[in-house]
Design a protein around this motif. Structure first.
Motif, PDB file in Angstrom:
ATOM      1  N   ARG A  97       9.426  11.265 -13.671  1.00 13.51           N
ATOM      2  CA  ARG A  97       9.447  12.314 -14.700  1.00 13.51           C
ATOM      3  C   ARG A  97      10.809  13.000 -14.817  1.00 13.51           C
ATOM      4  NH1 ARG A  97       4.525  13.936 -11.808  1.00 13.51           N
ATOM      5  NH2 ARG A  97       2.816  12.807 -12.752  1.00 13.51           N
ATOM      6  N   LEU A  98      11.705  12.707 -13.898  1.00 14.49           N
ATOM      7  CA  LEU A  98      13.007  13.365 -13.908  1.00 14.49           C
ATOM      8  C   LEU A  98      13.910  12.795 -15.002  1.00 14.49           C
ATOM      9  CD1 LEU A  98      13.731  13.383 -10.062  1.00 14.49           C
ATOM     10  CD2 LEU A  98      13.052  15.337 -11.481  1.00 14.49           C
ATOM     11  N   PRO A  99      14.883  13.591 -15.442  1.00 12.70           N
ATOM     12  CA  PRO A  99      15.882  13.061 -16.389  1.00 12.70           C
ATOM     13  C   PRO A  99      16.678  11.936 -15.714  1.00 12.70           C
ATOM     14  CG  PRO A  99      16.056  15.456 -16.195  1.00 12.70           C
ATOM     15  CD  PRO A  99      15.098  15.004 -15.161  1.00 12.70           C
ATOM     16  N   GLU A 100      17.212  11.025 -16.517  1.00 16.74           N
ATOM     17  CA  GLU A 100      17.902   9.846 -15.991  1.00 16.74           C
ATOM     18  C   GLU A 100      19.037  10.192 -15.033  1.00 16.74           C
ATOM     19  OE1 GLU A 100      17.162   6.565 -16.105  1.00 16.74           O
ATOM     20  OE2 GLU A 100      15.315   7.241 -17.080  1.00 16.74           O
ATOM     21  N   ASP A 101      19.829  11.210 -15.349  1.00 17.96           N
ATOM     22  CA  ASP A 101      20.962  11.534 -14.476  1.00 17.96           C
ATOM     23  C   ASP A 101      20.497  12.000 -13.099  1.00 17.96           C
ATOM     24  OD1 ASP A 101      20.015  13.879 -15.840  1.00 17.96           O
ATOM     25  OD2 ASP A 101      21.843  14.943 -15.257  1.00 17.96           O
TER      26      ASP A 101
ATOM     27  N   GLU B 152       0.848  -1.189   0.000  1.00 17.32           N
ATOM     28  CA  GLU B 152       0.000   0.000   0.000  1.00 17.32           C
ATOM     29  C   GLU B 152       0.884   1.240   0.000  1.00 17.32           C
ATOM     30  OE1 GLU B 152      -3.412   2.193   2.694  1.00 17.32           O
ATOM     31  OE2 GLU B 152      -2.624   0.280   3.310  1.00 17.32           O
ATOM     32  N   LEU B 153       0.692   2.084  -0.984  1.00 15.97           N
ATOM     33  CA  LEU B 153       1.429   3.345  -1.044  1.00 15.97           C
ATOM     34  C   LEU B 153       0.480   4.470  -0.681  1.00 15.97           C
ATOM     35  CD1 LEU B 153       3.424   2.970  -4.388  1.00 15.97           C
ATOM     36  CD2 LEU B 153       4.247   2.658  -2.065  1.00 15.97           C
ATOM     37  N   ASP B 154       0.894   5.267   0.304  1.00 15.20           N
ATOM     38  CA  ASP B 154       0.071   6.417   0.641  1.00 15.20           C
ATOM     39  C   ASP B 154       0.202   7.459  -0.466  1.00 15.20           C
ATOM     40  OD1 ASP B 154       2.191   8.510   1.451  1.00 15.20           O
ATOM     41  OD2 ASP B 154       2.731   6.766   2.661  1.00 15.20           O
ATOM     42  N   ASP B 155      -0.702   8.418  -0.453  1.00 17.09           N
ATOM     43  CA  ASP B 155      -0.731   9.429  -1.520  1.00 17.09           C
ATOM     44  C   ASP B 155       0.581  10.203  -1.636  1.00 17.09           C
ATOM     45  OD1 ASP B 155      -3.265   8.819  -2.434  1.00 17.09           O
ATOM     46  OD2 ASP B 155      -4.258  10.342  -1.205  1.00 17.09           O
ATOM     47  N   ASN B 156       1.190  10.561  -0.494  1.00 15.18           N
ATOM     48  CA  ASN B 156       2.435  11.335  -0.550  1.00 15.18           C
ATOM     49  C   ASN B 156       3.566  10.539  -1.187  1.00 15.18           C
ATOM     50  OD1 ASN B 156       1.442  13.691   0.600  1.00 15.18           O
ATOM     51  ND2 ASN B 156       1.792  12.949   2.672  1.00 15.18           N
ATOM     52  N   THR B 157       3.676   9.268  -0.835  1.00 12.57           N
ATOM     53  CA  THR B 157       4.715   8.426  -1.422  1.00 12.57           C
ATOM     54  C   THR B 157       4.481   8.248  -2.908  1.00 12.57           C
ATOM     55  OG1 THR B 157       4.993   7.253   0.676  1.00 12.57           O
ATOM     56  CG2 THR B 157       5.853   6.171  -1.305  1.00 12.57           C
ATOM     57  N   LEU B 158       3.245   7.972  -3.275  1.00 11.17           N
ATOM     58  CA  LEU B 158       2.918   7.779  -4.688  1.00 11.17           C
ATOM     59  C   LEU B 158       3.206   9.033  -5.502  1.00 11.17           C
ATOM     60  CD1 LEU B 158       1.837   5.914  -6.850  1.00 11.17           C
ATOM     61  CD2 LEU B 158      -0.470   6.631  -6.233  1.00 11.17           C
ATOM     62  N   LYS B 159       2.864  10.200  -4.977  1.00 13.97           N
ATOM     63  CA  LYS B 159       3.139  11.456  -5.687  1.00 13.97           C
ATOM     64  C   LYS B 159       4.638  11.639  -5.902  1.00 13.97           C
ATOM     65  CE  LYS B 159      -0.967  13.896  -4.107  1.00 13.97           C
ATOM     66  NZ  LYS B 159      -1.487  14.919  -3.209  1.00 13.97           N
ATOM     67  N   ARG B 160       5.419  11.305  -4.875  1.00 13.20           N
ATOM     68  CA  ARG B 160       6.870  11.451  -4.995  1.00 13.20           C
ATOM     69  C   ARG B 160       7.430  10.489  -6.034  1.00 13.20           C
ATOM     70  NH1 ARG B 160       6.707  12.451   1.057  1.00 13.20           N
ATOM     71  NH2 ARG B 160       7.351  14.620   1.209  1.00 13.20           N
ATOM     72  N   ILE B 161       6.946   9.265  -6.023  1.00 18.42           N
ATOM     73  CA  ILE B 161       7.417   8.286  -7.000  1.00 18.42           C
ATOM     74  C   ILE B 161       7.113   8.761  -8.413  1.00 18.42           C
ATOM     75  CG2 ILE B 161       6.998   5.956  -7.920  1.00 18.42           C
ATOM     76  CD1 ILE B 161       6.675   5.079  -4.958  1.00 18.42           C
ATOM     77  N   LEU B 162       5.923   9.279  -8.627  1.00 22.31           N
ATOM     78  CA  LEU B 162       5.547   9.775  -9.951  1.00 22.31           C
ATOM     79  C   LEU B 162       6.415  10.956 -10.368  1.00 22.31           C
ATOM     80  CD1 LEU B 162       1.663   9.450  -9.706  1.00 22.31           C
ATOM     81  CD2 LEU B 162       3.254   7.959 -10.948  1.00 22.31           C
TER      82      LEU B 162
END
Length: 92
Positions: free
Chosen positions: A65-69, A51-61
């Motif tokens: 979206r970040l560049p690979e480096d 179970e991922l809480d909303d804050n964790t899920l938002k951070r993962i998303l």
């Protein structure tokens, strides 16, 4: 907090039937329920025990979206933080 039945838009004792396993919600209703509960649809339907809480899920998303480096730097920091935590736990 508003009654989930009203927030989902169901009529009658539908939520109770879902809870008892007598009826299954439509995908739209299940999605609304997951959002109200702040959990993933996969977790709600039992496809995941994570179970991922909303804050964790938002951070993962956001990380996705970040560049690979930059992602590599974030992963490095996460890995170091986890190792540090586990080391501290081992010596506690």
């Amino acid at each position: 907090m508003a009654n989930p039945r009203h927030r989902v838009g169901t009529k009658g004792p539908a939520i109770g039937r879902y809870e008892r396993g007598v009826a299954k919600p439509t995908i739209e209703v299940a999605g609304k329920l997951a959002k109200i509960l702040g959990i993933s649809l996969d977790y709600l339907v039992g496809n995941s025990d994570q179970e991922l809480d909303d804050n964790t899920l938002k951070r993962i998303l956001e990380v996705q979206r970040l560049p690979e480096d930059i992602k590599e730097k974030v992963y490095y920091f996460i890995d170091i933080s986890i190792k540090d935590y586990k080391t501290r736990q081992a010596y506690s």
